[in-house]
Design a protein around this motif. Structure first.
Motif, PDB file in Angstrom:
ATOM      1  N   ALA A 274       0.830  -1.208   0.000  1.00 57.28           N
ATOM      2  CA  ALA A 274       0.000   0.000   0.000  1.00 57.28           C
ATOM      3  C   ALA A 274       0.859   1.250   0.000  1.00 57.28           C
ATOM      4  CB  ALA A 274      -0.922  -0.016   1.215  1.00 57.28           C
ATOM      5  N   ARG A 275       1.891   1.287   0.827  1.00 59.28           N
ATOM      6  CA  ARG A 275       2.740   2.474   0.894  1.00 59.28           C
ATOM      7  C   ARG A 275       3.539   2.657  -0.388  1.00 59.28           C
ATOM      8  NH1 ARG A 275       2.741   5.531   5.062  1.00 59.28           N
ATOM      9  NH2 ARG A 275       1.694   4.840   6.956  1.00 59.28           N
ATOM     10  N   ASP A 276       3.934   1.550  -1.020  1.00 58.51           N
ATOM     11  CA  ASP A 276       4.648   1.678  -2.292  1.00 58.51           C
ATOM     12  C   ASP A 276       3.724   2.238  -3.373  1.00 58.51           C
ATOM     13  OD1 ASP A 276       7.066   1.054  -3.989  1.00 58.51           O
ATOM     14  OD2 ASP A 276       5.579  -0.177  -5.014  1.00 58.51           O
ATOM     15  N   VAL A 277       2.476   1.736  -3.423  1.00 60.58           N
ATOM     16  CA  VAL A 277       1.501   2.233  -4.398  1.00 60.58           C
ATOM     17  C   VAL A 277       1.240   3.716  -4.175  1.00 60.58           C
ATOM     18  CG1 VAL A 277      -0.933   2.119  -5.065  1.00 60.58           C
ATOM     19  CG2 VAL A 277       0.389   0.014  -4.848  1.00 60.58           C
ATOM     20  N   LEU A 278       1.094   4.138  -2.904  1.00 60.65           N
ATOM     21  CA  LEU A 278       0.841   5.541  -2.604  1.00 60.65           C
ATOM     22  C   LEU A 278       2.032   6.422  -2.976  1.00 60.65           C
ATOM     23  CD1 LEU A 278      -1.002   5.333   0.822  1.00 60.65           C
ATOM     24  CD2 LEU A 278      -1.957   6.035  -1.370  1.00 60.65           C
ATOM     25  N   GLN A 279       3.238   5.930  -2.712  1.00 55.35           N
ATOM     26  CA  GLN A 279       4.428   6.708  -3.068  1.00 55.35           C
ATOM     27  C   GLN A 279       4.498   6.941  -4.574  1.00 55.35           C
ATOM     28  OE1 GLN A 279       8.107   4.880  -1.884  1.00 55.35           O
ATOM     29  NE2 GLN A 279       9.372   6.540  -2.662  1.00 55.35           N
ATOM     30  N   ARG A 280       4.169   5.901  -5.346  1.00 57.40           N
ATOM     31  CA  ARG A 280       4.203   6.035  -6.803  1.00 57.40           C
ATOM     32  C   ARG A 280       3.102   6.980  -7.294  1.00 57.40           C
ATOM     33  NH1 ARG A 280       7.555   2.344  -9.152  1.00 57.40           N
ATOM     34  NH2 ARG A 280       8.411   0.774  -7.746  1.00 57.40           N
ATOM     35  N   LEU A 281       1.941   6.922  -6.642  1.00 57.49           N
ATOM     36  CA  LEU A 281       0.872   7.856  -6.992  1.00 57.49           C
ATOM     37  C   LEU A 281       1.308   9.301  -6.748  1.00 57.49           C
ATOM     38  CD1 LEU A 281      -2.482   6.295  -5.737  1.00 57.49           C
ATOM     39  CD2 LEU A 281      -2.100   7.306  -7.974  1.00 57.49           C
ATOM     40  N   ARG A 282       1.928   9.529  -5.594  1.00 60.12           N
ATOM     41  CA  ARG A 282       2.327  10.890  -5.230  1.00 60.12           C
ATOM     42  C   ARG A 282       3.397  11.437  -6.164  1.00 60.12           C
ATOM     43  NH1 ARG A 282       2.127   8.794   0.910  1.00 60.12           N
ATOM     44  NH2 ARG A 282      -0.101   9.153   1.245  1.00 60.12           N
ATOM     45  N   GLN A 283       4.229  10.539  -6.695  1.00 60.27           N
ATOM     46  CA  GLN A 283       5.251  10.990  -7.636  1.00 60.27           C
ATOM     47  C   GLN A 283       4.649  11.496  -8.939  1.00 60.27           C
ATOM     48  OE1 GLN A 283       7.706   7.498  -7.958  1.00 60.27           O
ATOM     49  NE2 GLN A 283       8.890   7.944  -6.090  1.00 60.27           N
ATOM     50  N   GLN A 284       3.438  11.030  -9.245  1.00 58.09           N
ATOM     51  CA  GLN A 284       2.791  11.404 -10.513  1.00 58.09           C
ATOM     52  C   GLN A 284       1.676  12.427 -10.329  1.00 58.09           C
ATOM     53  OE1 GLN A 284       4.083  10.119 -13.301  1.00 58.09           O
ATOM     54  NE2 GLN A 284       5.522   8.906 -12.077  1.00 58.09           N
ATOM     55  N   MET A 285       1.438  12.882  -9.096  1.00 59.32           N
ATOM     56  CA  MET A 285       0.293  13.755  -8.831  1.00 59.32           C
ATOM     57  C   MET A 285       0.492  15.195  -9.282  1.00 59.32           C
ATOM     58  SD  MET A 285      -1.139  12.700  -5.068  1.00 59.32           S
ATOM     59  CE  MET A 285      -2.006  11.148  -4.786  1.00 59.32           C
ATOM     60  N   HIS A 286       1.711  15.602  -9.536  1.00 55.47           N
ATOM     61  CA  HIS A 286       1.975  16.998  -9.846  1.00 55.47           C
ATOM     62  C   HIS A 286       1.130  17.462 -11.038  1.00 55.47           C
ATOM     63  CE1 HIS A 286       4.114  20.777 -10.061  1.00 55.47           C
ATOM     64  NE2 HIS A 286       4.335  20.582 -11.356  1.00 55.47           N
ATOM     65  N   GLY A 287       0.416  18.552 -10.837  1.00 54.07           N
ATOM     66  CA  GLY A 287      -0.418  19.096 -11.897  1.00 54.07           C
ATOM     67  C   GLY A 287      -1.801  18.497 -11.974  1.00 54.07           C
ATOM     68  N   HIS A 288      -2.100  17.504 -11.133  1.00 60.21           N
ATOM     69  CA  HIS A 288      -3.416  16.866 -11.139  1.00 60.21           C
ATOM     70  C   HIS A 288      -4.232  17.299  -9.919  1.00 60.21           C
ATOM     71  CE1 HIS A 288      -1.284  14.081 -13.851  1.00 60.21           C
ATOM     72  NE2 HIS A 288      -2.473  13.833 -14.360  1.00 60.21           N
ATOM     73  N   THR A 289      -5.523  17.357 -10.099  1.00 62.43           N
ATOM     74  CA  THR A 289      -6.437  17.479  -8.965  1.00 62.43           C
ATOM     75  C   THR A 289      -6.740  16.066  -8.482  1.00 62.43           C
ATOM     76  OG1 THR A 289      -7.434  19.429  -9.975  1.00 62.43           O
ATOM     77  CG2 THR A 289      -8.667  18.352  -8.198  1.00 62.43           C
TER      78      THR A 289
END
Length: 348
Positions: A274-289
Protein backbone atom coordinates in the motif's frame (compact mmCIF):
# COMPACT_ATOMS: atom_id res chain seq x y z
CA UNK A 1 -40.57 -20.67 12.56
CA UNK A 2 -40.90 -19.13 9.11
CA UNK A 3 -37.22 -19.81 8.37
CA UNK A 4 -37.59 -23.40 9.60
CA UNK A 5 -40.63 -23.93 7.34
CA UNK A 6 -38.74 -22.47 4.39
CA UNK A 7 -35.78 -24.75 5.18
CA UNK A 8 -38.05 -27.81 5.17
CA UNK A 9 -39.60 -26.73 1.86
CA UNK A 10 -36.17 -26.28 0.27
CA UNK A 11 -35.00 -29.66 1.61
CA UNK A 12 -38.12 -31.37 0.22
CA UNK A 13 -37.58 -29.71 -3.18
CA UNK A 14 -33.94 -30.89 -3.18
CA UNK A 15 -35.05 -34.46 -2.41
CA UNK A 16 -37.55 -34.35 -5.27
CA UNK A 17 -34.90 -33.04 -7.66
CA UNK A 18 -32.46 -35.72 -6.53
CA UNK A 19 -35.08 -38.42 -7.07
CA UNK A 20 -35.87 -37.04 -10.53
CA UNK A 21 -32.20 -36.96 -11.45
CA UNK A 22 -31.65 -40.48 -10.10
CA UNK A 23 -34.60 -41.79 -12.14
CA UNK A 24 -33.40 -39.95 -15.24
CA UNK A 25 -29.90 -41.40 -14.76
CA UNK A 26 -31.33 -44.89 -14.36
CA UNK A 27 -33.52 -44.51 -17.45
CA UNK A 28 -30.61 -43.12 -19.46
CA UNK A 29 -28.36 -45.98 -18.33
CA UNK A 30 -30.98 -48.61 -19.17
CA UNK A 31 -31.63 -47.05 -22.59
CA UNK A 32 -27.90 -46.96 -23.34
CA UNK A 33 -27.43 -50.58 -22.26
CA UNK A 34 -30.47 -51.86 -24.18
CA UNK A 35 -29.38 -49.96 -27.31
CA UNK A 36 -25.88 -51.40 -27.11
CA UNK A 37 -27.17 -54.95 -26.47
CA UNK A 38 -29.64 -54.67 -29.36
CA UNK A 39 -26.97 -53.43 -31.77
CA UNK A 40 -24.55 -56.10 -30.59
CA UNK A 41 -27.11 -58.88 -31.21
CA UNK A 42 -28.11 -57.44 -34.60
CA UNK A 43 -24.47 -57.03 -35.71
CA UNK A 44 -23.67 -60.57 -34.52
CA UNK A 45 -26.51 -61.97 -36.60
CA UNK A 46 -25.52 -59.88 -39.66
CA UNK A 47 -21.90 -61.05 -39.40
CA UNK A 48 -23.06 -64.65 -39.10
CA UNK A 49 -25.20 -64.21 -42.21
CA UNK A 50 -22.28 -62.66 -44.06
CA UNK A 51 -24.09 -59.39 -44.66
CA UNK A 52 -21.36 -57.28 -42.97
CA UNK A 53 -17.74 -57.90 -42.14
CA UNK A 54 -15.74 -57.27 -38.96
CA UNK A 55 -14.95 -53.58 -39.81
CA UNK A 56 -18.64 -52.84 -40.43
CA UNK A 57 -19.59 -54.55 -37.16
CA UNK A 58 -17.02 -52.50 -35.22
CA UNK A 59 -18.31 -49.29 -36.83
CA UNK A 60 -21.89 -50.14 -35.87
CA UNK A 61 -20.89 -50.68 -32.25
CA UNK A 62 -19.03 -47.35 -32.14
CA UNK A 63 -22.07 -45.58 -33.59
CA UNK A 64 -24.26 -47.17 -30.92
CA UNK A 65 -21.91 -46.01 -28.16
CA UNK A 66 -21.76 -42.44 -29.51
CA UNK A 67 -25.49 -42.19 -30.28
CA UNK A 68 -26.42 -41.73 -26.62
CA UNK A 69 -23.96 -38.92 -25.89
CA UNK A 70 -26.21 -36.05 -27.08
CA UNK A 71 -28.97 -37.24 -24.74
CA UNK A 72 -26.74 -36.85 -21.66
CA UNK A 73 -26.91 -33.03 -21.99
CA UNK A 74 -30.68 -33.19 -22.49
CA UNK A 75 -31.02 -35.13 -19.25
CA UNK A 76 -29.27 -32.43 -17.25
CA UNK A 77 -31.15 -29.72 -19.14
CA UNK A 78 -34.47 -31.28 -18.20
CA UNK A 79 -33.54 -31.09 -14.51
CA UNK A 80 -32.56 -27.41 -14.85
CA UNK A 81 -35.60 -26.46 -16.95
CA UNK A 82 -37.67 -25.55 -13.88
CA UNK A 83 -34.99 -23.22 -12.50
CA UNK A 84 -34.61 -21.62 -15.92
CA UNK A 85 -38.34 -20.99 -16.20
CA UNK A 86 -38.47 -19.39 -12.75
CA UNK A 87 -35.52 -17.15 -13.67
CA UNK A 88 -37.29 -16.07 -16.86
CA UNK A 89 -40.43 -15.21 -14.91
CA UNK A 90 -38.40 -13.13 -12.45
CA UNK A 91 -36.21 -11.28 -14.98
CA UNK A 92 -38.52 -10.79 -17.95
CA UNK A 93 -40.63 -7.99 -16.37
CA UNK A 94 -37.45 -6.09 -15.48
CA UNK A 95 -36.19 -6.36 -19.07
CA UNK A 96 -39.50 -5.39 -20.66
CA UNK A 97 -40.13 -2.50 -18.28
CA UNK A 98 -36.55 -1.22 -18.08
CA UNK A 99 -36.48 2.35 -16.78
CA UNK A 100 -35.55 5.06 -19.24
CA UNK A 101 -31.96 6.23 -19.17
CA UNK A 102 -31.39 9.40 -17.20
CA UNK A 103 -29.41 12.12 -18.91
CA UNK A 104 -26.55 13.20 -16.68
CA UNK A 105 -25.29 16.74 -17.15
CA UNK A 106 -21.86 17.66 -15.78
CA UNK A 107 -20.65 20.98 -17.15
CA UNK A 108 -17.16 22.46 -17.17
CA UNK A 109 -16.31 24.59 -14.10
CA UNK A 110 -14.86 28.11 -14.33
CA UNK A 111 -11.13 28.45 -15.16
CA UNK A 112 -8.87 27.49 -12.26
CA UNK A 113 -11.57 25.34 -10.67
CA UNK A 114 -11.65 21.53 -10.88
CA UNK A 115 -14.97 20.82 -9.13
CA UNK A 116 -17.86 23.03 -8.08
CA UNK A 117 -21.07 21.75 -6.47
CA UNK A 118 -23.90 24.11 -5.64
CA UNK A 119 -26.66 22.70 -3.42
CA UNK A 120 -26.06 19.35 -5.15
CA UNK A 121 -28.18 16.44 -3.94
CA UNK A 122 -28.12 12.81 -5.09
CA UNK A 123 -30.38 9.81 -4.59
CA UNK A 124 -29.78 6.20 -5.57
CA UNK A 125 -32.45 4.54 -7.70
CA UNK A 126 -34.92 2.58 -5.61
CA UNK A 127 -33.98 4.36 -2.37
CA UNK A 128 -36.52 6.61 -0.62
CA UNK A 129 -33.76 8.71 0.97
CA UNK A 130 -31.21 11.07 -0.46
CA UNK A 131 -27.62 9.85 -0.28
CA UNK A 132 -26.31 13.42 -0.50
CA UNK A 133 -28.20 16.47 0.67
CA UNK A 134 -27.49 20.01 -0.57
CA UNK A 135 -23.68 19.84 -0.82
CA UNK A 136 -21.73 23.01 -1.56
CA UNK A 137 -18.13 22.40 -2.54
CA UNK A 138 -15.44 24.11 -4.59
CA UNK A 139 -12.05 22.50 -5.30
CA UNK A 140 -9.38 24.55 -7.08
CA UNK A 141 -7.43 22.83 -9.87
CA UNK A 142 -4.29 21.08 -8.68
CA UNK A 143 -5.58 20.58 -5.13
CA UNK A 144 -5.38 17.31 -3.19
CA UNK A 145 -8.51 16.61 -1.14
CA UNK A 146 -9.35 13.67 1.12
CA UNK A 147 -12.96 12.71 1.85
CA UNK A 148 -13.13 10.99 5.23
CA UNK A 149 -15.95 9.54 7.29
CA UNK A 150 -17.61 6.28 8.24
CA UNK A 151 -18.70 3.65 5.71
CA UNK A 152 -22.00 4.65 4.14
CA UNK A 153 -21.50 8.33 4.92
CA UNK A 154 -21.69 9.30 1.24
CA UNK A 155 -18.03 9.50 0.15
CA UNK A 156 -18.35 7.16 -2.84
CA UNK A 157 -21.66 8.78 -3.78
CA UNK A 158 -19.94 12.16 -3.88
CA UNK A 159 -17.27 10.73 -6.19
CA UNK A 160 -20.03 9.25 -8.41
CA UNK A 161 -21.66 12.67 -8.64
CA UNK A 162 -18.38 14.35 -9.63
CA UNK A 163 -17.59 11.62 -12.16
CA UNK A 164 -21.00 11.96 -13.82
CA UNK A 165 -21.99 8.39 -12.96
CA UNK A 166 -24.89 9.52 -10.77
CA UNK A 167 -27.31 12.33 -11.66
CA UNK A 168 -27.95 15.21 -9.30
CA UNK A 169 -31.62 15.35 -8.28
CA UNK A 170 -31.13 18.94 -7.21
CA UNK A 171 -28.55 21.66 -7.61
CA UNK A 172 -25.66 22.00 -10.03
CA UNK A 173 -22.56 19.89 -10.68
CA UNK A 174 -19.54 21.24 -12.52
CA UNK A 175 -16.38 19.19 -12.89
CA UNK A 176 -13.40 18.69 -15.14
CA UNK A 177 -13.20 15.37 -17.03
CA UNK A 178 -12.15 12.77 -14.46
CA UNK A 179 -10.64 9.31 -14.32
CA UNK A 180 -11.84 7.14 -11.46
CA UNK A 181 -9.95 4.39 -9.60
CA UNK A 182 -12.85 2.59 -7.91
CA UNK A 183 -12.72 0.22 -4.95
CA UNK A 184 -12.98 -2.75 -7.30
CA UNK A 185 -10.23 -3.41 -9.81
CA UNK A 186 -12.08 -3.78 -13.11
CA UNK A 187 -9.97 -6.00 -15.40
CA UNK A 188 -11.18 -7.99 -18.36
CA UNK A 189 -10.52 -11.27 -20.15
CA UNK A 190 -8.11 -9.77 -22.63
CA UNK A 191 -4.41 -9.05 -23.05
CA UNK A 192 -2.50 -6.82 -20.65
CA UNK A 193 -1.97 -4.41 -23.54
CA UNK A 194 -5.68 -4.04 -24.27
CA UNK A 195 -6.55 -3.74 -20.57
CA UNK A 196 -4.16 -0.79 -20.42
CA UNK A 197 -5.38 0.76 -23.65
CA UNK A 198 -8.86 1.19 -22.22
CA UNK A 199 -7.43 4.38 -20.71
CA UNK A 200 -5.78 5.59 -23.92
CA UNK A 201 -6.66 3.55 -27.05
CA UNK A 202 -3.91 5.05 -29.17
CA UNK A 203 -1.10 4.55 -26.66
CA UNK A 204 2.16 3.14 -28.02
CA UNK A 205 3.99 0.29 -26.31
CA UNK A 206 6.61 2.72 -24.98
CA UNK A 207 3.84 4.63 -23.16
CA UNK A 208 2.39 1.40 -21.78
CA UNK A 209 5.80 0.30 -20.44
CA UNK A 210 6.34 3.72 -18.87
CA UNK A 211 2.97 3.53 -17.10
CA UNK A 212 3.81 0.03 -15.86
CA UNK A 213 7.20 1.29 -14.67
CA UNK A 214 5.57 4.17 -12.81
CA UNK A 215 3.12 1.73 -11.22
CA UNK A 216 5.88 -0.69 -10.18
CA UNK A 217 4.61 -3.54 -12.38
CA UNK A 218 7.03 -3.43 -15.34
CA UNK A 219 9.42 -6.06 -13.92
CA UNK A 220 6.56 -8.50 -13.29
CA UNK A 221 5.21 -8.07 -16.83
CA UNK A 222 8.70 -8.49 -18.38
CA UNK A 223 9.02 -11.78 -16.49
CA UNK A 224 5.90 -13.14 -18.23
CA UNK A 225 6.63 -15.21 -21.37
CA UNK A 226 4.33 -13.11 -23.55
CA UNK A 227 4.84 -9.74 -21.86
CA UNK A 228 2.15 -7.25 -22.86
CA UNK A 229 0.45 -9.94 -24.96
CA UNK A 230 -0.23 -12.06 -21.88
CA UNK A 231 -3.94 -12.85 -21.72
CA UNK A 232 -5.72 -12.43 -18.40
CA UNK A 233 -8.66 -14.52 -17.30
CA UNK A 234 -12.05 -13.11 -16.42
CA UNK A 235 -11.75 -10.37 -13.80
CA UNK A 236 -7.96 -10.26 -14.18
CA UNK A 237 -7.43 -13.93 -13.29
CA UNK A 238 -3.72 -14.69 -13.41
CA UNK A 239 -2.61 -11.67 -11.38
CA UNK A 240 -2.33 -11.38 -7.62
CA UNK A 241 -4.40 -8.76 -5.81
CA UNK A 242 -1.44 -6.41 -5.56
CA UNK A 243 -0.52 -6.86 -9.24
CA UNK A 244 -4.13 -6.23 -10.31
CA UNK A 245 -4.21 -3.02 -8.25
CA UNK A 246 -0.93 -1.86 -9.81
CA UNK A 247 -2.31 -2.58 -13.29
CA UNK A 248 -5.33 -0.42 -12.47
CA UNK A 249 -2.94 2.26 -11.24
CA UNK A 250 -0.98 2.08 -14.52
CA UNK A 251 -4.25 2.54 -16.40
CA UNK A 252 -5.04 5.59 -14.25
CA UNK A 253 -1.62 7.09 -15.04
CA UNK A 254 -2.20 6.55 -18.76
CA UNK A 255 -5.48 8.45 -18.79
CA UNK A 256 -5.16 12.07 -19.98
CA UNK A 257 -7.69 13.47 -17.47
CA UNK A 258 -6.28 16.09 -15.10
CA UNK A 259 -8.66 15.13 -12.25
CA UNK A 260 -8.17 11.84 -10.40
CA UNK A 261 -10.87 10.27 -8.24
CA UNK A 262 -9.50 7.58 -5.92
CA UNK A 263 -11.90 5.43 -3.90
CA UNK A 264 -10.00 3.50 -1.20
CA UNK A 265 -6.99 3.09 -3.55
CA UNK A 266 -5.01 0.76 -1.23
CA UNK A 267 -7.83 -1.10 0.53
CA UNK A 268 -7.08 -4.83 0.75
CA UNK A 269 -3.31 -4.42 0.19
CA UNK A 270 -0.69 -5.24 2.80
CA UNK A 271 0.96 -2.22 4.43
CA UNK A 272 4.22 -2.43 2.46
CA UNK A 273 2.48 -2.74 -0.92
CA UNK A 274 0.00 0.00 0.00
CA UNK A 275 2.74 2.47 0.89
CA UNK A 276 4.65 1.68 -2.29
CA UNK A 277 1.50 2.23 -4.40
CA UNK A 278 0.84 5.54 -2.60
CA UNK A 279 4.43 6.71 -3.07
CA UNK A 280 4.20 6.03 -6.80
CA UNK A 281 0.87 7.86 -6.99
CA UNK A 282 2.33 10.89 -5.23
CA UNK A 283 5.25 10.99 -7.64
CA UNK A 284 2.79 11.40 -10.51
CA UNK A 285 0.29 13.76 -8.83
CA UNK A 286 1.97 17.00 -9.85
CA UNK A 287 -0.42 19.10 -11.90
CA UNK A 288 -3.42 16.87 -11.14
CA UNK A 289 -6.44 17.48 -8.97
CA UNK A 290 -6.76 14.48 -6.64
CA UNK A 291 -9.87 13.59 -4.63
CA UNK A 292 -9.52 10.47 -2.50
CA UNK A 293 -12.20 8.79 -0.37
CA UNK A 294 -10.52 6.93 2.46
CA UNK A 295 -10.53 5.48 5.97
CA UNK A 296 -6.72 5.29 6.10
CA UNK A 297 -4.39 7.92 7.50
CA UNK A 298 -1.69 6.90 4.99
CA UNK A 299 -3.98 7.95 2.11
CA UNK A 300 -5.05 11.27 3.65
CA UNK A 301 -1.89 12.56 5.32
CA UNK A 302 -0.57 14.38 2.22
CA UNK A 303 -3.88 16.06 1.33
CA UNK A 304 -4.21 19.84 1.26
CA UNK A 305 -7.77 19.66 2.64
CA UNK A 306 -9.78 17.15 4.66
CA UNK A 307 -13.56 17.00 4.26
CA UNK A 308 -15.55 15.13 6.91
CA UNK A 309 -18.63 13.50 5.35
CA UNK A 310 -21.45 12.18 7.53
CA UNK A 311 -25.05 11.36 6.66
CA UNK A 312 -24.63 12.69 3.14
CA UNK A 313 -23.47 16.10 4.34
CA UNK A 314 -20.12 17.88 4.62
CA UNK A 315 -19.90 18.47 8.37
CA UNK A 316 -16.32 19.69 8.71
CA UNK A 317 -13.44 20.97 6.64
CA UNK A 318 -9.81 21.49 7.62
CA UNK A 319 -6.75 22.73 5.79
CA UNK A 320 -3.20 21.51 6.20
CA UNK A 321 -1.28 23.19 8.98
CA UNK A 322 -4.28 23.77 11.24
CA UNK A 323 -5.21 22.08 14.52
CA UNK A 324 -8.49 20.85 13.03
CA UNK A 325 -6.55 19.12 10.26
CA UNK A 326 -4.53 17.14 12.83
CA UNK A 327 -7.68 16.30 14.80
CA UNK A 328 -9.50 14.95 11.74
CA UNK A 329 -6.40 13.04 10.65
CA UNK A 330 -6.26 11.45 14.10
CA UNK A 331 -9.67 9.84 13.55
CA UNK A 332 -8.38 7.70 10.68
CA UNK A 333 -6.95 4.18 10.80
CA UNK A 334 -3.21 3.68 10.86
CA UNK A 335 -1.12 0.75 9.65
CA UNK A 336 -0.50 -1.87 12.32
CA UNK A 337 3.27 -1.31 12.12
CA UNK A 338 2.84 2.44 12.71
CA UNK A 339 0.52 1.90 15.68
CA UNK A 340 2.86 -0.65 17.24
CA UNK A 341 6.02 1.46 16.85
CA UNK A 342 5.54 3.83 19.84
CA UNK A 343 4.78 0.93 22.19
CA UNK A 344 7.97 -0.86 21.13
CA UNK A 345 9.99 2.31 21.74
CA UNK A 346 8.67 2.45 25.32
CA UNK A 347 9.66 -1.14 25.95
CA UNK A 348 6.18 -2.65 26.21
Amino acid sequence: AHLAATERSVAQADRQLNRLEARASMAFGMASTLTLVGVLLAVGWLVEQGVVGAPGAALALLVALAAMEPFAALRRGAVEAGRTWLSIQRLAPQVVQAPAAIEIKVTEPPPGCAVRLQQAAAQHRGSPHRALAAVDLQIPAGTQVALIGASGAGKSTLLSLIAGELPAVHGQVQAQPCTWLTQRTELFQDSLRDNLRLAQPGARDAQLWQALEDAGLAADVRALPQGLDTCLGEGGLGLSGGQARRLALARLLLHPAACWLLDEPTEGLDAATARDVLQRLRQQMHGHTVIVATHWRREAETADRLLWVEGGRLLAEARRGTTDFDKLLGRLREDAAVVAAPATAKGF
